[in-house]
Design a protein around this motif. Structure first.
Motif, PDB file in Angstrom:
ATOM      1  N   GLN A   8      51.744 112.540 -49.297  1.00 38.74           N
ATOM      2  CA  GLN A   8      50.551 111.696 -50.113  1.00 38.74           C
ATOM      3  C   GLN A   8      48.740 111.916 -50.684  1.00 38.74           C
ATOM      4  O   GLN A   8      48.345 112.879 -50.089  1.00 38.74           O
ATOM      5  CB  GLN A   8      50.676 110.688 -48.994  1.00 38.74           C
ATOM      6  CG  GLN A   8      49.502 110.589 -47.599  1.00 38.74           C
ATOM      7  CD  GLN A   8      48.984 109.580 -46.325  1.00 38.74           C
ATOM      8  OE1 GLN A   8      50.305 108.637 -46.549  1.00 38.74           O
ATOM      9  NE2 GLN A   8      49.155 110.446 -45.058  1.00 38.74           N
ATOM     10  N   PRO A   9      48.432 111.021 -51.480  1.00 41.02           N
ATOM     11  CA  PRO A   9      47.305 111.194 -51.990  1.00 41.02           C
ATOM     12  C   PRO A   9      46.165 111.573 -50.742  1.00 41.02           C
ATOM     13  O   PRO A   9      46.392 110.576 -49.640  1.00 41.02           O
ATOM     14  CB  PRO A   9      47.246 110.019 -53.051  1.00 41.02           C
ATOM     15  CG  PRO A   9      48.224 109.011 -52.339  1.00 41.02           C
ATOM     16  CD  PRO A   9      48.929 109.892 -51.715  1.00 41.02           C
ATOM     17  N   ALA A  32      47.594 110.058 -29.630  1.00 37.19           N
ATOM     18  CA  ALA A  32      45.550 109.592 -29.879  1.00 37.19           C
ATOM     19  C   ALA A  32      45.025 107.807 -31.099  1.00 37.19           C
ATOM     20  O   ALA A  32      44.521 107.808 -30.396  1.00 37.19           O
ATOM     21  CB  ALA A  32      45.806 111.060 -31.330  1.00 37.19           C
ATOM     22  N   ARG A  33      46.597 107.869 -31.460  1.00 41.01           N
ATOM     23  CA  ARG A  33      45.718 106.675 -31.602  1.00 41.01           C
ATOM     24  C   ARG A  33      46.380 105.634 -30.922  1.00 41.01           C
ATOM     25  O   ARG A  33      45.881 104.555 -30.503  1.00 41.01           O
ATOM     26  CB  ARG A  33      47.573 106.178 -33.052  1.00 41.01           C
ATOM     27  CG  ARG A  33      47.416 106.238 -34.184  1.00 41.01           C
ATOM     28  CD  ARG A  33      48.544 106.458 -34.622  1.00 41.01           C
ATOM     29  NE  ARG A  33      48.517 106.845 -36.291  1.00 41.01           N
ATOM     30  CZ  ARG A  33      49.358 106.623 -37.415  1.00 41.01           C
ATOM     31  NH1 ARG A  33      50.879 106.944 -37.387  1.00 41.01           N
ATOM     32  NH2 ARG A  33      48.722 107.362 -39.273  1.00 41.01           N
ATOM     33  N   ASP A  76      47.516 107.575 -42.113  1.00 42.57           N
ATOM     34  CA  ASP A  76      46.886 106.821 -42.529  1.00 42.57           C
ATOM     35  C   ASP A  76      45.044 106.603 -42.929  1.00 42.57           C
ATOM     36  O   ASP A  76      44.416 107.411 -41.988  1.00 42.57           O
ATOM     37  CB  ASP A  76      46.977 105.218 -41.646  1.00 42.57           C
ATOM     38  CG  ASP A  76      48.316 104.778 -41.589  1.00 42.57           C
ATOM     39  OD1 ASP A  76      49.122 105.090 -42.105  1.00 42.57           O
ATOM     40  OD2 ASP A  76      48.376 104.493 -40.451  1.00 42.57           O
ATOM     41  N   PRO A  77      44.718 106.709 -44.092  1.00 40.22           N
ATOM     42  CA  PRO A  77      43.075 106.750 -44.363  1.00 40.22           C
ATOM     43  C   PRO A  77      42.837 106.109 -43.268  1.00 40.22           C
ATOM     44  O   PRO A  77      41.499 107.510 -43.370  1.00 40.22           O
ATOM     45  CB  PRO A  77      43.074 106.044 -45.214  1.00 40.22           C
ATOM     46  CG  PRO A  77      44.617 105.066 -46.394  1.00 40.22           C
ATOM     47  CD  PRO A  77      45.300 105.494 -44.996  1.00 40.22           C
ATOM     48  N   THR A  87      37.875 113.270 -44.342  1.00 40.95           N
ATOM     49  CA  THR A  87      37.698 112.628 -43.179  1.00 40.95           C
ATOM     50  C   THR A  87      38.512 111.410 -43.207  1.00 40.95           C
ATOM     51  O   THR A  87      38.613 110.265 -44.767  1.00 40.95           O
ATOM     52  CB  THR A  87      36.277 111.921 -42.366  1.00 40.95           C
ATOM     53  OG1 THR A  87      35.528 111.934 -43.704  1.00 40.95           O
ATOM     54  CG2 THR A  87      35.626 113.650 -42.500  1.00 40.95           C
ATOM     55  N   PRO A  88      37.851 109.848 -42.117  1.00 38.99           N
ATOM     56  CA  PRO A  88      38.500 107.927 -42.522  1.00 38.99           C
ATOM     57  C   PRO A  88      36.909 108.226 -44.197  1.00 38.99           C
ATOM     58  O   PRO A  88      35.787 108.462 -43.613  1.00 38.99           O
ATOM     59  CB  PRO A  88      38.295 107.239 -41.860  1.00 38.99           C
ATOM     60  CG  PRO A  88      38.309 108.874 -40.504  1.00 38.99           C
ATOM     61  CD  PRO A  88      37.997 110.002 -41.102  1.00 38.99           C
TER      62      PRO A  88
END
Length: 407
Positions: free
Chosen positions: A98-99, A208-209, A245-246, A272-273
């Motif tokens: 994914q980008p 972790a989430r 996820d970003p 990083t986010p």
């Protein structure tokens, strides 16, 4: 100085006595201890550091030289020049499923600086970091400098000899200690050569989430992977960037050092986010004020024009890996499984539990410089690390000397 005269470092008014105790308590590098033992000898085949013997290719140096000639010698963007961040975004997008947008990327003065900035941002006194070991020793020091406490989770050996991580053991350690704020994972691993499977990366991210923990992923050796049967270069190692996820609590650190023989340039990056970007910008400003722009243009050249060079380097490491494994793994006294990634062989010798002592003996007996496993934390005490990123001739001569000394 007489016996009654106190040493400068013991005097209550000395400069050293005013330094924070945790900094004074930082251990000397176990690798440098062996290097110091060999100082002054010119007959040592040195395989102790994490670099090969190829200088940075000229086309990358030319990119930096052109930038200097064009006047790129002033203060610059704190998070990296836009062309380099754009190129990193494109590069990572090609490697992963994914980008990776530009607003998630920060350029740093080395991968080590990325780790230090990460620890500074995420943990402090009273916090804990779970670190999968054996691992590059600077990781322990970075957490301790930030004031955090390290909980080591040693990897284990399968019956095949390959390394593995017991995720349930890792999760149990984190569940038992509410002070733990982050998990540090290096895959492919320096020094063991272990590569975390994609299924385990997914489990780690899910855990972790649920717990609200950060994952700090050192993916410096992500492109140095080998087919476990043929030993030929394989695809990029599984990465958190493939599935995260970003805005997941994930920081991925990397460097230009290994892929393009740029260890002395001291330039890396972190993903990083995006929401963390302004904070990282401040930390860069207050530490280094940014990476030299002409070095960044050299790094940009590496990304744009360096794929053929990297593929040649990877093939060179794959061939050297064969040489090391074929030469040493068959010795009755040597316990060595072919590494799945990275460019290190991590092995132990029967009857030699003290890796520092053995490394020094091999300086004397074989004229070969290796890194003692004890330097890499729990689980590595009786191992030695051999870097096979050097020239085929150097690696072949060194492993022949080791084989003779250990036979």
């Amino acid at each position: 100085m007489s016996a009654s005269t106190p040493s400068p470092d013991s005097h209550p008014g000395s400069a050293l006595s005013a330094v924070r105790q945790p900094i004074l308590d930082l251990p000397k590098s176990g690798i440098l201890d062996v290097v110091d033992y060999a100082r002054g000898r010119d007959d040592i085949l040195a395989l102790w550091f994490g670099e090969g013997d190829l200088p940075t290719p000229s086309f990358i140096c030319d990119g930096a030289s052109r930038a200097m000639a064009e006047g790129h010698t002033f203060y610059t963007w704190q998070r990296g020049i836009p062309p380099l961040r754009d190129a990193l975004s494109s590069y990572l997008g090609r490697l992963h499923a994914q980008p990776v947008p530009v607003d998630r990327i920060t350029v740093t003065t080395s991968g080590m600086a990325a780790i230090m900035i990460t620890m500074t941002a995420l943990v402090g006194p009273g916090d804990g970091v779970a670190v999968v070991s054996p691992v590059w020793p600077n990781v322990f020091a970075a957490a301790e400098i930030a004031g955090a406490r390290v909980t080591s989770i040693p990897a284990e050996r399968e019956p095949s000899g390959h390394w593995t991580l017991d995720l349930d053991r890792l999760f149990a350690a984190c569940d038992a200690d509410p002070s733990i704020k982050a998990i540090f994972l290096n895959s492919p691993c320096n020094p063991t050569g272990w590569v975390c499977p994609a299924a385990d990366i997914a489990r780690l991210l899910d855990y972790a989430r649920r717990r609200g923990l950060w994952i700090i992923a050192d993916e410096v050796y992500g492109r140095f992977t080998y087919d476990t049967v043929s030993g030929s270069p394989a695809a990029t190692a599984p990465s958190f960037l493939d599935i995260a996820d970003p805005e997941d609590r994930l920081i991925v650190v990397n460097t230009f050092s290994k892929n393009w023989c740029m260890t002395g340039w001291r330039i890396g990056w972190m993903v990083t986010p995006a929401s963390l970007g302004p904070t990282l910008e401040k930390l860069v400003q207050f530490s280094t004020s940014g990476t030299a722009p002409f070095l960044q243009y050299g790094a940009l050249t590496a990304l744009c024009d360096g794929e053929d060079f990297f593929q040649d380097l990877l093939a060179r490491c794959a061939a050297a890996r064969h040489t090391v494994v074929d030469t040493l793994a068959g010795l009755p006294s040597v316990d060595l499984a072919a590494p799945m990634g990275g460019f290190y062989a991590f092995f132990r010798v029967a009857g030699e539990p003290d890796s520092a002592r053995l490394a020094k003996r091999l300086i004397d007996d074989a004229g070969v410089g290796l890194a003692p496993g004890v330097a890499f934390g729990p689980g590595g005490e009786d191992y030695l690390r051999l870097c096979f990123a050097g020239s085929p001739d150097l690696v072949a001569r060194a492993t022949k000397r080791l084989a003779d000394a250990l036979s």
